[in-house]
Design a protein around this motif. Structure first.
Motif: not given
Length: 205
Positions: A7-13, A123-124
């Motif tokens: 989840e963290t990896k796919n989160t774009i701030t 998004k990955d």
């Protein structure tokens, strides 16, 4: 634990997206300057990015100019103030505009706000980088159909912001640049899930 990591990896701030987009502009602009011969090849060195060998300028003045513009663009991306970035190629002698590389920036709809603070998208990173790679590849491929720039050329960067946006002192207002009898080719777009960038090139037919 594995799910949380994914989840963290796919989160774009919003800040992360602004960083990704401004980095793309750095490599995209350098690719245009190299591929279109705005500067001689010995003004560049190569670097691996997005799984490609990309050329970046070694010229101090050009690097300083790009870094100044792109750090400001990053701030405007975070503030949601920027609409377009345009790289204009002009003949040094005649001042005629020969090419325009147009990058339109939009905020993606449906982006979540985390704890009422910062916008985030999902998004990955590898997918985003693949989309960016495809745009850079197209910039390189454009050389096959764009007219030869057989005169000494200069480039300029125009940034279109929202009307009420604060502009740094050293920045100047500029008139829109038009190309007489232009042709336009749309390039691929990419999205960070927070920002979407659409690209096209216009050139003198």
């Amino acid at each position: 634990m594995a799910e949380t990591k994914q989840e963290t990896k796919n989160t774009i701030t919003l800040k992360g997206s602004a960083q990704l987009v401004s980095e793309f502009f750095y490599y995209g602009i350098n690719s245009i300057l190299y591929q279109r011969g705005i500067f001689p090849p010995d003004y560049f060195t190569y670097k691996q990015e997005y799984g490609l060998t990309l050329f970046v300028t070694t010229d101090k003045e050009v690097k300083t100019y790009l870094n100044n513009v792109l750090s400001q663009i990053k701030n405007w991306l975070e503030a949601g103030e920027i609409q377009r970035l345009v790289l204009v190629v002009t003949s040094v002698d005649s001042k005629e505009v020969l090419e325009k590389w147009d990058f339109t920036i939009q905020n993606e709809p449906g982006v979540q706000t985390e704890n009422g603070k910062e916008k985030v998208g999902n998004k990955d990173l590898k997918t985003i980088q693949k989309e960016m790679r495809d745009v850079i590849r197209q910039i390189t491929a454009c050389v096959t159909f764009l007219p030869l720039l057989d005169c000494l050329c200069s480039f300029d960067l125009l940034v279109y912001t929202h009307q009420n946006c604060e502009v740094p002192e050293k920045w100047a207002e500029s008139a829109p640049c038009f190309i007489a009898n232009s042709e336009e080719v749309r390039l691929k777009s990419f999205s960070t899930a927070v920002h979407r960038v659409d690209a096209c090139v216009s050139y003198k037919a």
